[in-house]
Structures are given as structure tokens and as C-alpha cells.
Design a protein around this motif. Structure first.
Motif, short mmCIF file in Angstrom:
data_model
loop_
_atom_site.label_atom_id
_atom_site.label_comp_id
_atom_site.label_asym_id
_atom_site.label_seq_id
_atom_site.Cartn_x
_atom_site.Cartn_y
_atom_site.Cartn_z
N ARG A 1 0.83 -1.20 0.00
CA ARG A 1 0.00 0.00 0.00
C ARG A 1 0.87 1.26 0.00
NH1 ARG A 1 -5.15 0.25 1.87
NH2 ARG A 1 -4.83 -1.62 3.14
N GLU A 2 1.87 1.30 0.86
CA GLU A 2 2.75 2.47 0.93
C GLU A 2 3.48 2.70 -0.40
OE1 GLU A 2 4.51 2.90 5.35
OE2 GLU A 2 4.71 0.88 4.50
N GLU A 3 3.91 1.62 -1.03
CA GLU A 3 4.62 1.74 -2.31
C GLU A 3 3.70 2.35 -3.36
OE1 GLU A 3 7.73 2.01 -4.11
OE2 GLU A 3 8.20 0.19 -2.97
N LEU A 4 2.46 1.86 -3.42
CA LEU A 4 1.51 2.36 -4.43
C LEU A 4 1.11 3.80 -4.15
CD1 LEU A 4 -0.74 -0.81 -4.78
CD2 LEU A 4 0.69 0.17 -6.58
N VAL A 5 0.87 4.13 -2.89
CA VAL A 5 0.48 5.51 -2.55
C VAL A 5 1.64 6.47 -2.83
CG1 VAL A 5 -0.15 7.05 -0.65
CG2 VAL A 5 -1.28 4.83 -0.87
N THR A 6 2.86 6.06 -2.48
CA THR A 6 4.02 6.91 -2.75
C THR A 6 4.17 7.18 -4.24
OG1 THR A 6 5.18 6.08 -0.80
CG2 THR A 6 6.53 7.09 -2.52
N GLN A 7 3.96 6.14 -5.06
CA GLN A 7 4.05 6.33 -6.51
C GLN A 7 3.00 7.32 -6.99
OE1 GLN A 7 6.40 5.32 -8.37
NE2 GLN A 7 5.72 4.76 -10.43
N GLY A 8 1.79 7.21 -6.44
CA GLY A 8 0.73 8.15 -6.80
C GLY A 8 1.09 9.58 -6.43
N GLY B 1 -3.34 13.84 -5.27
CA GLY B 1 -3.59 14.21 -3.89
C GLY B 1 -3.57 12.98 -3.00
N ARG B 2 -3.49 13.19 -1.69
CA ARG B 2 -3.38 12.05 -0.77
C ARG B 2 -4.56 11.09 -0.90
NH1 ARG B 2 0.73 12.62 2.79
NH2 ARG B 2 1.59 14.73 3.07
N ALA B 3 -5.77 11.63 -0.89
CA ALA B 3 -6.95 10.78 -0.99
C ALA B 3 -7.00 10.08 -2.36
CB ALA B 3 -8.21 11.61 -0.76
N GLU B 4 -6.67 10.83 -3.41
CA GLU B 4 -6.68 10.24 -4.76
C GLU B 4 -5.63 9.15 -4.89
OE1 GLU B 4 -6.53 11.69 -9.45
OE2 GLU B 4 -5.98 13.09 -7.85
N ALA B 5 -4.46 9.35 -4.29
CA ALA B 5 -3.40 8.34 -4.34
C ALA B 5 -3.83 7.07 -3.59
CB ALA B 5 -2.11 8.89 -3.74
N ARG B 6 -4.50 7.23 -2.45
CA ARG B 6 -4.99 6.06 -1.71
C ARG B 6 -6.06 5.32 -2.50
NH1 ARG B 6 -4.45 9.67 2.79
NH2 ARG B 6 -6.67 10.18 2.68
N ASP B 7 -6.95 6.08 -3.14
CA ASP B 7 -8.00 5.45 -3.95
C ASP B 7 -7.40 4.71 -5.13
OD1 ASP B 7 -9.91 6.46 -2.25
OD2 ASP B 7 -10.47 8.14 -3.56
#
Length: 260
Positions: free
Chosen positions: A100-107, A113-119
Motif C-alpha cells: 500500500r505504501e509503495e503504491l500511494v508513494t508512486q501516486g 492528492g493524498r486521498a486520490e493516491a490512496r483510492d
């Protein structure tokens, strides 16, 4: 008529060495249609990797020109990078963090944005069968799982064109098959795929069209069946036979060692 997603004319790269100039790529003419899977093949030293590095803006050409995803390679490399995804042969994930952290960091690196990266991380995890692994450290992933994560990272910003460099090297047969299914799914969803591989069975199964390079130039191109018919005498011949006929004394790499 839709413009090609890659159009290269006379693309060349000369390296300067202590022994003098080395022409790694001597003038590649290449067209890739939007929505196709292109297999880019060649024996070791043929210029395959150098060409891919130029098309992905990792290496500047010393000659010729190219347009990639609507942007000029020389004058607008940043525009090219915004429109393409690149999955290198070697995984670059951080073993100390979770999927999850790897994917969010890439986003976030792609300015989501933070919420968009998590989604987007959750969406990619669902699409690539990583949902149950989101909180697992990347160091605990199997080879096939890590490769799916690499591809997910390359798709974070929804690129029009995805470059895959040797995507199944070292994978077991089941994981290779999973990656093949994934490549077909990516193309079905509208992404063009530019694939390099030494495994001729993989190129035969996946590619709509093949471009075979040798000695820094395009030696042959066409659908796999057409190349087999033209160079090996039958559309049902092996791609290996056609490859050997095209490249002469060169031989392709041996079949992949299987890791269990």
C-alpha cells in the motif's frame, strides 16, 4: 486515421569509448499503432535495450527523431514521461515498506492528492490481484506478486503507453501465465504495450506484431504468423526458426530458468 503512438525515423545512438565510437543503434525506423502489443526482439547486443532507453527518455539519441505518445522525444521529454509507464527488468520496490505504501508513494510522485493516491492504490490492487497483500511488506512478496506490483506502479498515472522490459524473467510457469493474462487485459482496457523479451514463446503468444532488430537496425517486422511463413516456410513453424533465419549466426537466449 489515428496517429501512431510511437513514430521514429533514423533513431540512432553512438557511444564514445576509449577504443573509439560504438554505434549501438544505427538508424531505427519504427511505427507503433495505438492499442497494439508490440514485441521488440533481438539477439544480445542488437540495440534493443538502447532503443527502449531512448524511447523512454532515459538515454538521449545521437541521431534521428521520434514522437512518443504525441510528444517529441528531443524537445519535450517531460511530456513523453507524463504519458508513458515503464516497468524495468529489475524491480525497484522498497523492501522496507508495504504494498500500500509503495503504491500511494508512486501516486504522490505523480502529483495525485493524498486521498486520490490512496483510492488509486486500492483500485490497482483490486485490478492486479494485490488487494489481500496491501499491508504486506514488499520483501515478503513472491516473484509473481512482486512483478504484478511493478506493473501496478507503471500504471499508476493511467499511461497511454506501457513499456515492459523482460516482464517474466525468472518467474515460474504459473506466474508467467498470470503476467501474460495481465498484459492482454491491460491492452483490452486501451493501453498500448511495448514489450521486450528473450522468450520467443512469450513474444509469439502476446504480440500482435513483432519488430526484430539486429546490428542496430530493423531486420524484420510483421505479425508472428507472417514472419514464420516468410522466413521459416510455414505459419505453424516455430518463431525460433524464423528468428534464426532473420538474425543469421545469432541465437536467441536459452529458455528461462524456472524458479520455484
Amino acid at each position: 486515421m489515428t496517429a501512431p503512438i510511437i513514430s521514429a525515423q533514423g533513431l540512432a545512438r553512438t557511444f564514445t569509448t576509449k577504443k573509439g565510437p560504438v554505434e549501438a543503434v544505427r538508424g531505427i525506423d519504427l511505427t507503433v499503432a495505438a492499442g497494439e502489443i508490440l514485441g521488440f526482439l533481438g539477439p544480445n547486443g542488437a540495440g534493443k535495450t538502447t532503443t527502449m532507453r531512448m524511447l523512454t527518455t532515459l538515454l538521449p539519441p545521437t541521431g534521428g527523431s521520434a514522437t512518443v505518445a504525441g510528444h517529441d522525444l528531443a524537445s519535450d521529454p517531460a511530456g513523453v514521461r507524463r504519458r508513458i509507464g515503464y516497468v524495468a527488468q529489475a524491480s525497484g520496490v522498497d523492501p522496507a515498506i508495504s504494498v500500500r505504501e509503495e503504491l500511494v508513494t508512486q501516486g504522490r510522485l505523480y502529483r495525485l492528492g493524498r486521498a486520490e493516491a490512496r483510492d488509486r492504490a486500492r483500485e490497482l490492487a483490486e485490478d492486479l490481484d494485490l488487494a489481500e497483500l496491501l499491508d504486506r511488506p514488499t520483501r515478503a512478496l513472491s516473484g509473481g506478486q512482486r512483478r504484478r506490483l511493478d506493473i501496478a506502479l507503471g500504471l499508476t498515472h493511467r499511461p497511454e503507453l506501457l513499456f515492459l522490459d523482460e516482464p517474466t524473467t525468472g518467474l515460474d510457469p504459473g506466474s508467467r501465465s498470470d503476467v501474460w493474462d495481465l498484459v492482454h487485459r491491460i491492452r483490452a482496457e486501451g493501453t498500448t504495450v511495448f514489450l521486450t523479451t528473450h522468450y520467443l514463446d512469450e513474444a509469439d503468444v502476446l504480440s500482435d506484431r513483432l519488430v526484430i532488430v539486429d546490428d542496430g537496425l530493423v531486420a524484420a517486422e510483421g505479425a508472428p504468423q507472417d514472419l514464420k511463413l516468410r522466413y521459416a516456410g510455414s505459419a505453424t513453424a516455430s518463431l525460433r526458426d524464423a528468428f534464426l533465419a532473420i538474425t543469421g549466426h545469432h541465437t536467441p537466449a536459452p529458455e528461462a530458468p524456472v524458479t520455484v
